[in-house]
Design a protein around this motif. Structure first.
Motif, mmCIF file in Angstrom:
data_model
loop_
_atom_site.group_PDB
_atom_site.id
_atom_site.type_symbol
_atom_site.label_atom_id
_atom_site.label_comp_id
_atom_site.label_asym_id
_atom_site.label_seq_id
_atom_site.Cartn_x
_atom_site.Cartn_y
_atom_site.Cartn_z
ATOM 1 N N ALA A 154 0.828 -1.205 0.000
ATOM 2 C CA ALA A 154 0.000 0.000 0.000
ATOM 3 C C ALA A 154 0.866 1.259 0.000
ATOM 4 O O ALA A 154 0.484 2.284 -0.574
ATOM 5 N N ALA A 155 2.034 1.178 0.637
ATOM 6 C CA ALA A 155 2.893 2.366 0.719
ATOM 7 C C ALA A 155 3.573 2.662 -0.614
ATOM 8 O O ALA A 155 3.859 3.815 -0.933
ATOM 9 N N LEU A 156 3.832 1.617 -1.397
ATOM 10 C CA LEU A 156 4.561 1.816 -2.654
ATOM 11 C C LEU A 156 3.665 2.468 -3.702
ATOM 12 O O LEU A 156 2.526 2.037 -3.902
ATOM 13 N N PRO A 157 4.168 3.478 -4.396
ATOM 14 C CA PRO A 157 3.350 4.095 -5.446
ATOM 15 C C PRO A 157 3.204 3.170 -6.649
ATOM 16 O O PRO A 157 4.076 2.324 -6.894
#
Ligand code: SF4
Ligand code: SF4
Lengths: 139, 292
Positions: free
Chosen positions: A123-126
């Motif tokens: 979720a944090a990774l674009p």
């Protein structure tokens, strides 16, 4: 005793060389091993063989060693080598061709541990990071 | 002036600060940025294999969308989208067979692509169509005293065929921040790769790149670093967490999009800056100079 040294063009018709040349549209033999590509490569610290050595290994038809190297996956196609090669060899295209040869087999030798990443990490990774890594490292 | 705009996936999610500051700052410059009604992911990376036509489909579909909105050019502010879309365009323009295969594959589309759309990066628009003098004349809050390291990374300058400026020493962003009243700093690693997608599987590798690149900006006494790519932004900003853990002499630096600096200087609403999306908060550095 003198060791006979035999110089032979036998490798030139090697099917691996031909395959890399075809996928990359590069003339592998144009490289004269100046080392400029490796000198500027930002990933060289993370490579087991350097970009100029990758080109040399293709020239010599060292298929198995090259396909098993870590370096072909470390290269991020930043194109620094391409912009500096005095012989206009597009090294990044050559390395992509070698990766493609691995990814186009049906062995699924993917180089990205997607399944091991936690939902929080994913979720944090674009999207730009996830899509590009999957494009480059998975078949 | 009206401009068709392709935002790209990351500008609509993790990099809304880039999207919103693009639209807001361009409005201040008198340019109406019109987002395409339909667009899809560009694919993020240009396939380097000469026979890889499949990965040209996504970028070419976007060029068809531009045509369908009766435009012959469009702009994106994401360096990665720019690079991928432009290279796909160049590839099909140079290879009529490939273009016809792609059109055949996309036979359900109502429009055929004929290589007739121009792909532009926002920095090109600012330099060539708006002009830095006009930008200076519209500055409301000059970025006086702000020392800026302009980071280009790979995609704005390599390969040479898509470079928006000099391959080894681009200066367009320095000219832009100067026009906004800021001071660009010496930054030799401005075109050094950030490690790109290795951020997914090898965050420590990115921390190493970030440590070196930001260390170089710090040596130039930069207050902030500006970028034009959401992947560079993620690596240089969010991976400072790892860099701080691994390198004891690492100095944190805020990372902003050049459009955020434009928004501040041109007097846009602070809401478009979306500072909550940043890992290292840019506000202390900006507040120290009375800019936020
Ligand atoms: S820079 Fe070009 S000529 Fe020199 S070693 Fe690399 S590929 Fe060969
Ligand atoms: S394209 Fe690959 S080999 Fe060439 S400089 Fe970049 S990382 Fe190194």
């Amino acid at each position: 005793m003198m060791t006979p040294l035999r110089i032979t063009p036998a490798r030139l018709g090697d099917s691996f060389v031909a395959q890399v040349e075809q996928i990359s549209s590069q003339r592998i033999l144009a490289c004269y091993q100046c080392g400029n590509c490796s000198a500027g490569c930002p990933m060289s610290d993370h490579m087991d063989v350097l970009p100029n050595q990758i080109i040399r290994m293709v020239q010599l038809g060292m298929r198995e060693q090259l396909l098993a190297s870590k370096a072909i996956w470390a290269c991020v196609s930043c194109m620094t080598c391409n912009s500096r090669c005095p012989k206009n060899v597009r090294i990044a295209e050559v390395i992509e061709a070698v990766r493609e040869i691995v990814l186009r087999t049906n062995e699924r030798r993917d180089c990205l541990p997607i399944a091991e990443l936690s939902p929080e990490t994913l979720a944090a990774l674009p999207p730009i990071a996830l899509i590009s890594s999957m494009r480059k490292l998975t078949s | 002036m009206k401009l068709s705009y392709y935002p790209g996936c990351t500008l609509k999610s993790h990099a809304r600060n880039f999207d919103e500051s693009t639209v807001a700052s361009m409005a201040r410059l008198g340019v109406e940025v019109k987002e395409l009604d339909r667009w899809n992911c560009c694919g993020t990376v240009h396939g380097l294999a000469s026979d890889d036509l499949m990965h040209r489909m996504a970028p070419i579909t976007n060029l068809i969308r531009v045509k369908e909105e009766s435009a012959n050019a469009f702009m994106t502010s994401c360096a990665m989208c720019y690079n991928t879309l432009k290279r796909a365009n160049q590839a099909v323009r140079a290879d009529a067979d490939a273009l016809s295969t792609i059109n055949d594959f996309l036979s359900l589309e109502n429009t055929k692509y004929t290589g007739d759309v121009e792909v532009l990066h926002l920095l090109e628009i600012l330099r060539d169509q708006v002009g830095f003098e006009k930008i200076t004349s519209l500055v409301k809050r000059p970025l006086k005293g702000l020392r800026v390291a302009c980071y280009y990374g790979c995609l704005l300058v390599r390969p040479e065929s898509v470079a928006i400026d000099d391959v080894e020493n681009p200066t367009v962003m320095e000219k832009l921040v100067t026009a906004l009243g800021a001071t660009p700093v010496r930054f030799p690693l401005k075109t050094e790769c950030c490690g790109a997608y290795h951020t997914v599987g090898q965050p420590e590798l990115i921390a190493d790149r970030t440590n070196r690149i930001l260390g170089n900006a710090y040596d130039g006494a930069a207050d902030v670093v500006v970028v034009s790519c959401p992947l560079c932004a993620y690596n240089l900003d969010h991976r400072q967490q790892e860099a701080r853990r691994i390198y004891s002499d690492f100095h944190p630096l805020p990372v902003l999009y050049f459009t955020q600096l434009m928004s501040i200087a041109l007097g846009c609403d602070n809401a478009v800056l979306c500072f909550d999306l940043h890992h290292v908060d840019p506000q202390p550095a900006l507040a120290g100079l009375g800019l936020v």
